[in-house]
Design an enzyme around this catalytic site. Sequence first.
Site, short mmCIF file in Angstrom:
data_model
loop_
_atom_site.label_atom_id
_atom_site.label_comp_id
_atom_site.label_asym_id
_atom_site.label_seq_id
_atom_site.Cartn_x
_atom_site.Cartn_y
_atom_site.Cartn_z
N GLU A 21 5.55 6.28 -2.90
CA GLU A 21 4.73 5.10 -3.19
C GLU A 21 3.38 5.18 -2.51
O GLU A 21 2.34 4.87 -3.11
CB GLU A 21 5.48 3.83 -2.78
CG GLU A 21 6.72 3.52 -3.58
CD GLU A 21 6.44 3.20 -5.04
OE1 GLU A 21 5.32 2.79 -5.38
OE2 GLU A 21 7.38 3.35 -5.84
N ASN A 62 -0.13 5.56 -4.53
CA ASN A 62 -1.20 4.57 -4.36
C ASN A 62 -2.53 5.24 -4.04
O ASN A 62 -3.57 4.84 -4.57
CB ASN A 62 -0.85 3.57 -3.25
CG ASN A 62 0.07 2.46 -3.71
OD1 ASN A 62 0.40 2.37 -4.89
ND2 ASN A 62 0.48 1.63 -2.78
N ARG A 88 1.82 -0.21 -14.12
CA ARG A 88 2.20 -0.17 -12.71
C ARG A 88 2.91 -1.48 -12.37
O ARG A 88 2.49 -2.55 -12.81
CB ARG A 88 0.97 0.00 -11.81
CG ARG A 88 0.07 1.18 -12.14
CD ARG A 88 0.75 2.50 -12.27
NE ARG A 88 1.45 2.88 -11.06
CZ ARG A 88 2.26 3.92 -10.98
NH1 ARG A 88 2.49 4.65 -12.02
NH2 ARG A 88 2.86 4.20 -9.86
#
Length: 164
Positions: A46, A50, A121
């Site tokens: 994650e 990002n 997303r």
Amino acid sequence: MKNEMEIIFDAISDNEGFARVAVSAFVAGADPTLEELADIKTAVSEAVTNSIIHGYENLYGYGGAKGQPAERSRINPGKVRVRCLLDGDMLHIQVTDNGRGIENLEQAMEPLFTTRPELERSGMGFAFMEAFMDDLEVESEPGKGTTVRMKKKIGVGDWIAGGD
């Protein structure tokens, strides 16, 4: 005993899996449970994703903008840096980019908030990092980048404590 490692790689989607596996291999010597390892891999995934998608706005490998093939998506030559420190049974992970930074950090950390809805997303990246790690800190400055710091105690799974 302390052990430390650092990797730096291009901000492209292919390297998200590389980062996840590299951190897993690094922490393997601390004998984490399968659940702890899965949590670490998810949190690293994650944080790196990002950096790539939001920090550098790289879309290659993530499907590109709606209706635009990934191979025609924008590629930013940015770098992502992952540092890990294993200090006894405590794992420290730091993921840093020098990308766009986050304008409103409080809003960005709210579950379901996303600045990339066209990429479908979910807006759950920070929520997953917070749920799967014992501690999460995020620092960001617009135009300068973002640093995510996470901690996880290794070896606290149910089987170690004798639970079922």
